[in-house]
Design an enzyme around this catalytic site. Structure first.
Site, PDB file in Angstrom:
ATOM      1  N   GLU A  23      43.937  37.738  45.465  1.00  0.00           N
ATOM      2  CA  GLU A  23      44.157  39.112  44.997  1.00  0.00           C
ATOM      3  C   GLU A  23      45.055  39.140  43.763  1.00  0.00           C
ATOM      4  O   GLU A  23      44.853  39.942  42.858  1.00  0.00           O
ATOM      5  CB  GLU A  23      44.783  39.936  46.129  1.00  0.00           C
ATOM      6  CG  GLU A  23      43.811  40.170  47.267  1.00  0.00           C
ATOM      7  CD  GLU A  23      44.497  40.570  48.557  1.00  0.00           C
ATOM      8  OE1 GLU A  23      45.024  39.671  49.246  1.00  0.00           O
ATOM      9  OE2 GLU A  23      44.508  41.760  48.876  1.00  0.00           O
ATOM     10  N   HIS A  82      41.851  46.569  51.253  1.00  0.00           N
ATOM     11  CA  HIS A  82      41.562  45.165  50.905  1.00  0.00           C
ATOM     12  C   HIS A  82      40.520  45.067  49.803  1.00  0.00           C
ATOM     13  O   HIS A  82      39.825  44.054  49.672  1.00  0.00           O
ATOM     14  CB  HIS A  82      41.008  44.370  52.118  1.00  0.00           C
ATOM     15  CG  HIS A  82      41.980  44.140  53.223  1.00  0.00           C
ATOM     16  ND1 HIS A  82      41.607  44.186  54.554  1.00  0.00           N
ATOM     17  CD2 HIS A  82      43.295  43.838  53.211  1.00  0.00           C
ATOM     18  CE1 HIS A  82      42.663  43.928  55.309  1.00  0.00           C
ATOM     19  NE2 HIS A  82      43.697  43.717  54.510  1.00  0.00           N
ATOM     20  N   ASN A 142      54.116  43.308  44.229  1.00  0.00           N
ATOM     21  CA  ASN A 142      53.576  43.979  45.417  1.00  0.00           C
ATOM     22  C   ASN A 142      54.779  44.486  46.206  1.00  0.00           C
ATOM     23  O   ASN A 142      55.416  43.731  46.946  1.00  0.00           O
ATOM     24  CB  ASN A 142      52.753  42.962  46.217  1.00  0.00           C
ATOM     25  CG  ASN A 142      52.140  43.575  47.464  1.00  0.00           C
ATOM     26  OD1 ASN A 142      52.384  44.732  47.792  1.00  0.00           O
ATOM     27  ND2 ASN A 142      51.340  42.793  48.164  1.00  0.00           N
ATOM     28  N   ARG A 144      50.247  45.979  42.732  1.00  0.00           N
ATOM     29  CA  ARG A 144      49.299  46.244  43.799  1.00  0.00           C
ATOM     30  C   ARG A 144      49.638  47.620  44.354  1.00  0.00           C
ATOM     31  O   ARG A 144      50.779  47.876  44.757  1.00  0.00           O
ATOM     32  CB  ARG A 144      49.444  45.199  44.899  1.00  0.00           C
ATOM     33  CG  ARG A 144      48.521  45.504  46.025  1.00  0.00           C
ATOM     34  CD  ARG A 144      48.697  44.580  47.183  1.00  0.00           C
ATOM     35  NE  ARG A 144      47.751  44.945  48.213  1.00  0.00           N
ATOM     36  CZ  ARG A 144      47.914  44.680  49.492  1.00  0.00           C
ATOM     37  NH1 ARG A 144      48.977  44.033  49.889  1.00  0.00           N
ATOM     38  NH2 ARG A 144      47.013  45.047  50.364  1.00  0.00           N
TER      39      ARG A 144
END
Ligand code: AMP
Length: 395
Positions: A381, A178, A7, A89
Site C-alpha cells: 500500500e 483496503h 499513516n 493514507r
C-alpha cells in the site's frame, strides 16, 4: 526525490520514506502511545532503533520522525529538502473522492464532513495533514483513500436494502475499504495474467480482512461496507451478522448501541470465538494441540472467505485469478489450502507443494490443471501511496 508516506492513527503514526521511481524504501517506522508517553521504532540502514520519546501530540511525533530521518544513527537524508511531498493514507473519502488528490482547504473540509462515517480514523488523518503542512511548509500533501478504488462499484452492489432516503440523506451505503491494497494486488494479478479483460478476486486477509471482485481493473463489489465491520471474520471483528443480534445483545447485556458496535468490533471475530487470541498463529497452534473451539474458529474463518469467493465468481461470471495477500493471505498456507479445497468444481485447484513455499515474491500456487490461477501477491500500500503522491506532485 523522496516521498514521505504517513499513516496517522488515533494514538499512532506509521511512516515510510520511499523513492517512488525505484520503490526503494529508505526508512520505515512507527510512533506509538502518542498522547500517553511515546515510543518510536525506526528501521533504516539495516538497523532497528527503539526510542522512548515524549510525544504529547502527533506534532511532536512528526517532529521526531523528521529529526530521526535527518540526524543520528537512523539518518538517511541530509535535510528535509530531499522530501518532495507527503502522501497520507486516509481511511474514508466517502463519495467525494474516487482517486488520490492534492490536499487543500476544500479537501480538508470534505474530510471533516466525513468524520461521522469514520469517527476514529478521519480525525487522525486530518490532524496528520495539518501538522505535516506546519512542519514541512511549502511541501505538497496528497491524500490517498482506502475507499477510492471501490467508487466504481455499481449501485446494485453499494446500496443497502434500506429506504432510499437513508442513502440520499445520510450516506448509508457500502463504501468498502483496503482499496489501495485491492488496487495494487489486482493490478499485479492483471500483469501476471497478461490479460486486459480480467476477472480477479482479491482476498486481503490481515488483522482486518476483506474480499474484492475486480473486473477489468475496476472494483465491482467488496465485502466491507459503510464501516470496516462488514464481511469476513477478522481478528476482533464479527464481520457479517444478523442485524437483529445487535438489539438482542443490547437487551441481554444491557449495552448501549455504541457499546454493542464496539463489542462487535473489538471483542468478536477470531478472538471472541476462540477465546484465545486475535492472532491467527496462536489459534492454529491451539488447533494443532487439539483445541476444538480453535478448529471451529478456523473453519468459520475459511468458510466465510469461501462464500465470498463463490458469490463473487458468480457476479464476475467466471474468475481468472484468486489472489491472497496481507499477513494471513501471504503467510498462512493452511488457510489458503482450506479456502481453496472443494472449489475444484469451479476450476480452482491448489498445488500443495507450491502453496507451502515461503517467499516475498509474487507467486502462482495453482496446479497445472487449474483453470483459475491462484496467486500469492504481497501487498504494498505504501508504494501506491508514494507513487500517487509522486505523480500528482511532480513538476
Ligand atoms: P496484517 O494485518 O496484514 O499485518 O496481518 C496480521 C495477521 O497476520 C496477524 O494477526 C496474524 O494472525 C497473521 N499472520 C501473520 N503470519 C502468519 C502465519 N505465518 N500464519 C498464520 N497467520 C499469520
Amino acid at each position: 526525490m523522496l516521498v514521505l508516506v504517513l499513516n496517522a492513527g488515533s494514538s499512532s503514526l506509521k511512516y515510510q520514506l520511499m523513492n517512488p521511481e525505484t520503490a526503494e524504501v529508505k526508512a520505515t517506522g512507527l510512533c506509538e502511545r502518542i498522547g500517553i508517553d511515546g515510543k518510536l521504532v525506526h528501521e533504516a540502514n539495516d538497523e532497528k532503533i527503539k526510542l522512548d520519546v515524549t510525544m504529547p501530540t502527533h506534532k511532536e511525533a512528526i517532529e521526531i520522525v523528521i529529526e530521526t530521518l535527518t540526524q543520528g544513527e537512523g539518518k538517511v537524508i541530509d535535510s528535509i529538502e530531499e522530501i518532495q511531498a507527503i502522501g497520507h493514507r486516509v481511511v474514508h473519502g466517502g463519495e467525494y473522492f474516487n482517486s488520490s488528490v492534492i490536499v487543500n482547504d476544500d479537501v480538508i473540509s470534505k474530510l471533516k464532513k466525513l468524520i461521522p462515517l469514520a469517527p476514529l480514523h478521519n480525525p487522525a488523518n486530518i490532524m496528520g495533514m495539518e501538522i505535516a503542512q506546519q512542519i514541512l511548509p511549502g511541501k505538497p500533501n496528497v491524500a490517498v483513500f482506502d475507499t477510492a478504488f471501490h467508487q466504481t462499484m455499481p449501485a446494485s452492489s453499494y446500496m443497502y436494502a434500506v429506504p432510499y432516503e437513508d442513502y440520499k440523506n445520510h450516506g448509508v451505503r457500502k463504501y468498502g475499504f483496503h482499496g489501495t491494497s485491492h488496487y495494487y494486488v489486482s493490478n499485479e494479478a492483471k500483469k501476471m495474467l497478461n490479460k486486459e479483460d480480467s476477472k480477479v478476486i482479491v482476498c486481503h486477509l490481515g488483522n482486518g480482512s476483506s474480499v474484492c471482485a475486480v473486473r477489468d481493473g475496476k472494483s465491482i463489489d467488496t465485502s466491507m461496507g459503510l464501516t470496516p465491520l462488514e464481511g469476513l471474520i477478522m481478528g476482533t471483528r464479527s464481520g457479517d451478522i444478523d442485524a437483529g443480534v445487535l438489539s438482542y445483545l443490547m437487551e441481554k447485556k444491557d449495552m448501549s448501541a455504541q457499546e454493542t458496535v464496539n463489542y462487535l468490533n473489538k471483542k468478536s471475530g477470531l478472538l471472541g470465538v476462540s477465546g484465545i487470541s486475535s492472532d491467527l498463529r496462536e489459534i492454529i497452534e491451539a488447533c494443532e494441540n487439539g483445541d476444538e473451539r480453535a478448529k471451529t474458529t478456523i473453519d468459520m474463518k475459511c468458510n466465510r472467505i469461501k462464500k465470498y469467493i463463490c458469490s463473487y465468481a458468480g457476479m464476475l461470471e467466471g474468475v481468472d485469478a484468486v489472489c491472497f495477500t496481507a499477513g494471513i493471505g501471504e503467510n498462512a498456507d493452511l488457510i489458503r489450502e482450506k479456502v481453496c479445497s472443494g472449489l475444484e468444481f469451479m476450476g480452482i485447484e491448489i498445488d500443495e507443494d507450491k502453496n507451502k513455499v515461503r517467499s516475498d515474491e509474487n507467486r502462482e500456487i495453482n496446479s497445472d490443471n487449474s483453470k483459475t490461477k491462484i496467486y500469492v501477491i504481497p501487498t504494498n500500500e505504501e508504494y501506491v501511496i508514494a507513487n500517487d503522491t509522486y505523480k500528482l506532485t511532480k513538476a
